[in-house]
Write an enzyme that holds these catalytic residues in place. Sequence first.
Site, short mmCIF file in Angstrom:
data_model
loop_
_atom_site.label_atom_id
_atom_site.label_comp_id
_atom_site.label_asym_id
_atom_site.label_seq_id
_atom_site.Cartn_x
_atom_site.Cartn_y
_atom_site.Cartn_z
N LYS A 102 -8.74 -2.58 -4.91
CA LYS A 102 -8.76 -3.25 -3.63
C LYS A 102 -7.48 -2.90 -2.89
CE LYS A 102 -9.55 -7.97 -2.06
NZ LYS A 102 -9.42 -9.38 -2.43
N HIS A 104 -6.46 -4.27 0.10
CA HIS A 104 -6.00 -5.31 1.01
C HIS A 104 -5.88 -6.61 0.20
CE1 HIS A 104 -10.36 -5.52 0.85
NE2 HIS A 104 -10.24 -6.80 1.09
#
Length: 216
Positions: A102, A104
Amino acid sequence: MSDHRTRFLQLALDADALRFGEFTLKSGRVSPYFFNAGRFDSGARLAGLAACYADAVDAARLQFDVVFGPAYKGIPLATALACEYAGRGRDLPLAFNRKEAKDHGEGGTLVGAPLAGRRVLVVDDVITAGTAIREALGIIAAAGGTVAGIVVALDRQEIASEQDRRSAAQAVAAEAGVPVVAVAGLADLLAFAAGNDTLAAYHAPLLAYRARYGCD
Ligand code: OMP
């Protein structure tokens, strides 16, 4: 056969997680049986399975600080095991990984409790050639954790190759220097099938498969 082995095999049959027929494995081998942990698909089924894992872990006297479930199938299994231990009076930290990093929010591939400096118990569904487990070991090492043990529901007890006649569980245990504990193995399944009328027809194909691919 110890109680948790029989209980697990009966639960797996009842949940249709253990099926008989003709199945092509990740390794390309054609197996007369297949274990699909995804069929432990309700709270009660997962709770029953988690109790079997906990009994196997306790019987092996594994010492660990945190449970880790490799994505995807290990995630509900490790979660259910942590809940089972909470019910037994032990609140264990829990972590798992994402398959996709991921970029963010909190970022990264690990979710949950930190692994660094902790003894990690890996909780997964099944071991055949050990590829999935080896991947998990790499993730834990990269996060600074120390693997303390591995527990799977089913050890298929198959040779890695014609040259290496140890099972994947034996090979991984030797490489990582930690115990690989299974709730049940192919040997237990054979004993269970021999004593179960509805499984009588599958006993001979299971024996033939073990003769071809079973570890020494
Ligand atoms: P290895 O990575 O070869 O140890 O195989 C483990 C993986 O094989 C599991 O995570 C499953 O994706 C798959 N599998 C089962 O789920 N159940 C089985 O009975 C056999 C396999 C398999 O393909 O070997």
